[in-house]
Design an enzyme around this catalytic site. Sequence first.
Site, PDB file in Angstrom:
ATOM      1  N   ASP A  10       0.871  -1.159   0.000  1.00  0.00           N
ATOM      2  CA  ASP A  10       0.000   0.000   0.000  1.00  0.00           C
ATOM      3  C   ASP A  10       0.922   1.226   0.000  1.00  0.00           C
ATOM      4  O   ASP A  10       2.114   1.099   0.302  1.00  0.00           O
ATOM      5  CB  ASP A  10      -0.851  -0.062   1.284  1.00  0.00           C
ATOM      6  CG  ASP A  10      -1.680   1.165   1.493  1.00  0.00           C
ATOM      7  OD1 ASP A  10      -2.367   1.565   0.553  1.00  0.00           O
ATOM      8  OD2 ASP A  10      -1.653   1.711   2.615  1.00  0.00           O
ATOM      9  N   LEU A  11       0.396   2.392  -0.358  1.00  0.00           N
ATOM     10  CA  LEU A  11       1.260   3.585  -0.411  1.00  0.00           C
ATOM     11  C   LEU A  11       1.136   4.427   0.871  1.00  0.00           C
ATOM     12  O   LEU A  11       2.059   4.476   1.684  1.00  0.00           O
ATOM     13  CB  LEU A  11       0.894   4.425  -1.641  1.00  0.00           C
ATOM     14  CG  LEU A  11       1.678   5.718  -1.831  1.00  0.00           C
ATOM     15  CD1 LEU A  11       3.159   5.452  -2.066  1.00  0.00           C
ATOM     16  CD2 LEU A  11       1.112   6.534  -2.999  1.00  0.00           C
ATOM     17  N   ASP A  12      -0.046   5.021   1.041  1.00  0.00           N
ATOM     18  CA  ASP A  12      -0.225   5.927   2.178  1.00  0.00           C
ATOM     19  C   ASP A  12      -0.221   5.151   3.494  1.00  0.00           C
ATOM     20  O   ASP A  12      -1.050   4.269   3.700  1.00  0.00           O
ATOM     21  CB  ASP A  12      -1.556   6.682   2.004  1.00  0.00           C
ATOM     22  CG  ASP A  12      -1.899   7.531   3.210  1.00  0.00           C
ATOM     23  OD1 ASP A  12      -0.961   7.980   3.899  1.00  0.00           O
ATOM     24  OD2 ASP A  12      -3.090   7.748   3.463  1.00  0.00           O
ATOM     25  N   THR A  18       1.119  10.219   3.712  1.00  0.00           N
ATOM     26  CA  THR A  18       0.408  11.279   2.993  1.00  0.00           C
ATOM     27  C   THR A  18      -0.901  11.622   3.700  1.00  0.00           C
ATOM     28  O   THR A  18      -1.561  12.593   3.327  1.00  0.00           O
ATOM     29  CB  THR A  18       0.105  10.869   1.528  1.00  0.00           C
ATOM     30  OG1 THR A  18      -0.385   9.538   1.530  1.00  0.00           O
ATOM     31  CG2 THR A  18       1.325  10.987   0.652  1.00  0.00           C
ATOM     32  N   LYS A  46      -8.772   6.696   5.691  1.00  0.00           N
ATOM     33  CA  LYS A  46      -7.546   5.994   5.274  1.00  0.00           C
ATOM     34  C   LYS A  46      -7.873   4.773   4.412  1.00  0.00           C
ATOM     35  O   LYS A  46      -8.681   3.932   4.805  1.00  0.00           O
ATOM     36  CB  LYS A  46      -6.717   5.587   6.492  1.00  0.00           C
ATOM     37  CG  LYS A  46      -6.073   6.785   7.165  1.00  0.00           C
ATOM     38  CD  LYS A  46      -5.071   6.356   8.215  1.00  0.00           C
ATOM     39  CE  LYS A  46      -4.367   7.572   8.800  1.00  0.00           C
ATOM     40  NZ  LYS A  46      -3.464   7.218   9.894  1.00  0.00           N
ATOM     41  N   SER A 115      -2.509   0.661  -4.407  1.00  0.00           N
ATOM     42  CA  SER A 115      -2.989   1.851  -3.696  1.00  0.00           C
ATOM     43  C   SER A 115      -4.332   2.323  -4.245  1.00  0.00           C
ATOM     44  O   SER A 115      -4.591   2.212  -5.439  1.00  0.00           O
ATOM     45  CB  SER A 115      -1.953   2.969  -3.852  1.00  0.00           C
ATOM     46  OG  SER A 115      -2.482   4.202  -3.428  1.00  0.00           O
ATOM     47  N   ALA A 116      -5.135   2.889  -3.358  1.00  0.00           N
ATOM     48  CA  ALA A 116      -6.412   3.480  -3.783  1.00  0.00           C
ATOM     49  C   ALA A 116      -6.203   4.841  -4.425  1.00  0.00           C
ATOM     50  O   ALA A 116      -7.115   5.390  -5.047  1.00  0.00           O
ATOM     51  CB  ALA A 116      -7.327   3.637  -2.563  1.00  0.00           C
ATOM     52  N   LYS A 146     -10.767  -1.149  -1.887  1.00  0.00           N
ATOM     53  CA  LYS A 146     -10.555  -2.035  -0.744  1.00  0.00           C
ATOM     54  C   LYS A 146     -11.778  -1.903   0.178  1.00  0.00           C
ATOM     55  O   LYS A 146     -12.283  -0.783   0.305  1.00  0.00           O
ATOM     56  CB  LYS A 146      -9.282  -1.626   0.023  1.00  0.00           C
ATOM     57  CG  LYS A 146      -8.018  -1.667  -0.836  1.00  0.00           C
ATOM     58  CD  LYS A 146      -6.859  -0.925  -0.170  1.00  0.00           C
ATOM     59  CE  LYS A 146      -5.658  -0.825  -1.103  1.00  0.00           C
ATOM     60  NZ  LYS A 146      -4.551  -0.009  -0.593  1.00  0.00           N
ATOM     61  N   GLU A 170       0.026  -3.480   4.559  1.00  0.00           N
ATOM     62  CA  GLU A 170      -1.094  -2.524   4.628  1.00  0.00           C
ATOM     63  C   GLU A 170      -1.218  -1.887   6.011  1.00  0.00           C
ATOM     64  O   GLU A 170      -0.979  -2.545   7.008  1.00  0.00           O
ATOM     65  CB  GLU A 170      -2.407  -3.285   4.383  1.00  0.00           C
ATOM     66  CG  GLU A 170      -3.034  -3.097   3.047  1.00  0.00           C
ATOM     67  CD  GLU A 170      -3.586  -1.697   2.786  1.00  0.00           C
ATOM     68  OE1 GLU A 170      -3.689  -0.868   3.704  1.00  0.00           O
ATOM     69  OE2 GLU A 170      -3.908  -1.433   1.628  1.00  0.00           O
ATOM     70  N   ASP A 171      -1.645  -0.620   6.017  1.00  0.00           N
ATOM     71  CA  ASP A 171      -1.862   0.048   7.305  1.00  0.00           C
ATOM     72  C   ASP A 171      -3.348   0.227   7.620  1.00  0.00           C
ATOM     73  O   ASP A 171      -3.675   0.678   8.720  1.00  0.00           O
ATOM     74  CB  ASP A 171      -1.198   1.436   7.317  1.00  0.00           C
ATOM     75  CG  ASP A 171      -1.926   2.410   6.425  1.00  0.00           C
ATOM     76  OD1 ASP A 171      -2.247   2.042   5.274  1.00  0.00           O
ATOM     77  OD2 ASP A 171      -2.212   3.537   6.873  1.00  0.00           O
TER      78      ASP A 171
HETATM   79  P1  B16 Z   1      -6.362  10.135  -4.009  1.00  0.00           P
HETATM   80  P2  B16 Z   1      -3.579   4.187  -0.052  1.00  0.00           P
HETATM   81  C1  B16 Z   1      -5.401   6.127  -0.161  1.00  0.00           C
HETATM   82  O1  B16 Z   1      -4.083   5.698  -0.357  1.00  0.00           O
HETATM   83  C2  B16 Z   1      -5.464   7.011   1.080  1.00  0.00           C
HETATM   84  O2  B16 Z   1      -5.183   6.248   2.244  1.00  0.00           O
HETATM   85  C3  B16 Z   1      -6.843   7.579   1.205  1.00  0.00           C
HETATM   86  O3  B16 Z   1      -6.920   8.423   2.337  1.00  0.00           O
HETATM   87  C4  B16 Z   1      -7.192   8.366  -0.072  1.00  0.00           C
HETATM   88  O4  B16 Z   1      -8.496   8.882  -0.011  1.00  0.00           O
HETATM   89  C5  B16 Z   1      -7.054   7.427  -1.270  1.00  0.00           C
HETATM   90  O5  B16 Z   1      -5.745   6.887  -1.310  1.00  0.00           O
HETATM   91  C6  B16 Z   1      -7.349   8.122  -2.591  1.00  0.00           C
HETATM   92  O6  B16 Z   1      -6.344   9.069  -2.816  1.00  0.00           O
HETATM   93  O7  B16 Z   1      -7.316  11.221  -3.643  1.00  0.00           O
HETATM   94  O8  B16 Z   1      -4.924  10.576  -4.064  1.00  0.00           O
HETATM   95  O9  B16 Z   1      -6.772   9.412  -5.270  1.00  0.00           O
HETATM   96  O10 B16 Z   1      -3.537   4.048   1.451  1.00  0.00           O
HETATM   97  O11 B16 Z   1      -4.558   3.225  -0.712  1.00  0.00           O
HETATM   98  O12 B16 Z   1      -2.233   4.188  -0.690  1.00  0.00           O
HETATM   99 MG    MG Z   2      -2.806   3.072   3.444  1.00  0.00          MG
END
Ligand code: B16
Ligand code: MG
Length: 218
Positions: A10-12, A18, A46, A115-116, A146, A170-171
């Site tokens: 996962d990224l964030d 972030t 998140k 990542s989302a 997810k 994953e967090d």
């Molecule tokens: P964006 P991850 C997610 O990243 C974030 O945890 C989540 O808070 C955010 O809304 C989502 O990405 C979408 O991000 O607005 O940049 O498309 O944890 O899946 O890496």
């Molecule tokens: Mg995350």
Amino acid sequence: MPTVQACLFDLDGVIVDTAKYHYLAWRQLANQLGFDLTLEQNELLKGISRMESLDIVLGIGGVQLDEEEKSKLAAEKNVRYLELCKQITPDDALPGVRGFLDELRADAIKVGLGSASKNARTILTNLDMLTYFDTIVDGNRVTKGKPDPQVFLMGAEDLSVAPEHCIVFEDAVAGIQSGNAAGMLTIGIGEQSVLNEADIVIKGFDGVSVDDLFEKLT
Ligand code: B16
Ligand code: MG
């Protein structure tokens, strides 16, 4: 334990924090609409997609808007978020993660991002970490967020690795559920009490070696 052939990150919250920038950008949006957003409420966002996050934020403020207005607000939030993300530099990778990825490469284990975020490539570019990833599955590719397993199953398919040979890092609870539903081993990054559905939980990558970690999974 089956041999590990790929690790999907996962990224964030795993590679970089972030969430603090997402929070600032969502809070500004909330304030503009006349209410506030707490750090606890930010936890709900998140791992959740941008539009789902917006629905949660609007729900907190009791604000109802039509689809057109929602798209406009989501786009504005993203402009603010990306402006904040300009300050991300290679030093912002979370402690130990770069060394962990180096070790995986040395062990010929494939690496993918799941990542989302639709901004994943921009963030990885700012971190100068794009080249660590053999594949990137992000919010621009997935149709189901997810905890659906789609994001990690796509990653495994890109890497030609069977799910049982993949580990997910994953967090977020939804992310652990996504990895579990994909039939992969899951490693939670954070608190055991929150991520208790993961196979194991670690606080982060600082001082963690690939071999020691994989041993714990056996
Ligand atoms: P964006 P991850 C997610 O990243 C974030 O945890 C989540 O808070 C955010 O809304 C989502 O990405 C979408 O991000 O607005 O940049 O498309 O944890 O899946 O890496
Ligand atoms: Mg995350």
